[in-house]
Design an enzyme around this catalytic site. Sequence first.
Site, PDB file in Angstrom:
ATOM      1  N   HIS A   9      30.936 117.364  80.918  1.00  0.00           N
ATOM      2  CA  HIS A   9      30.493 116.233  80.103  1.00  0.00           C
ATOM      3  C   HIS A   9      30.946 114.897  80.692  1.00  0.00           C
ATOM      4  CE1 HIS A   9      34.611 115.639  78.739  1.00  0.00           C
ATOM      5  NE2 HIS A   9      34.676 116.966  78.639  1.00  0.00           N
ATOM      6  N   GLU A  82      35.098 123.923  75.159  1.00  0.00           N
ATOM      7  CA  GLU A  82      36.372 123.932  75.867  1.00  0.00           C
ATOM      8  C   GLU A  82      37.312 124.906  75.175  1.00  0.00           C
ATOM      9  OE1 GLU A  82      38.444 123.871  78.345  1.00  0.00           O
ATOM     10  OE2 GLU A  82      38.139 121.743  78.829  1.00  0.00           O
TER      11      GLU A  82
END
Length: 195
Positions: A9, A82
Amino acid sequence: MTMLIVARHGQTDWNAERRWQGHADPPLNDRGRAEAAALAESLAGAEIEAIHSSDLARARETAAIVAERLRLPLTLDARLREVDVGEWSGLTTPEIERLYPGAMERRRERMTGWTSGEPMEAMGERVVEALLSIREERALVVTHGGPLRFVWAAAGGGEAWVNAGNCDVDSYAIDAGRIRWLDSTRGGLHQQVQG
């Protein structure tokens, strides 16, 4: 065979402050949005069919910027998140070292340093499961630094690793349930966007 472009990201304020994010949900900052736009431009001719993303805001927003530019569908998948860093979330490494003596040493030895989060291996298993479930022949996957490291290892990348910057990408081929690394922009694309 499936070809996957797996991207980290764009930048958040917590990235800039070097805070552990895990499942925390900070949005992209201005630099992160610029990185996502640069990623979209770099993929304009890549013949991607679809985009899959972690459902956390920083990945979701990155993927949405690319999806809008490339006019592609976006699928959110919580398996691409994550690792949950538990009590480390929002802390810097010096804060962790002060508050949790010995925890960073365990982490540096490739163990899980936090106690209330998710084991690294569990994160890795769910991420690989998500990648193996993608059915398009060519797709972009927007995820996070921890998953990128685990996929690299799952593809036989070994111990050597250069940290992925925001919006850096690795390219993989998936064939007969096996993941093979093809190429990387690590250390490249994110440095082209000046904050």
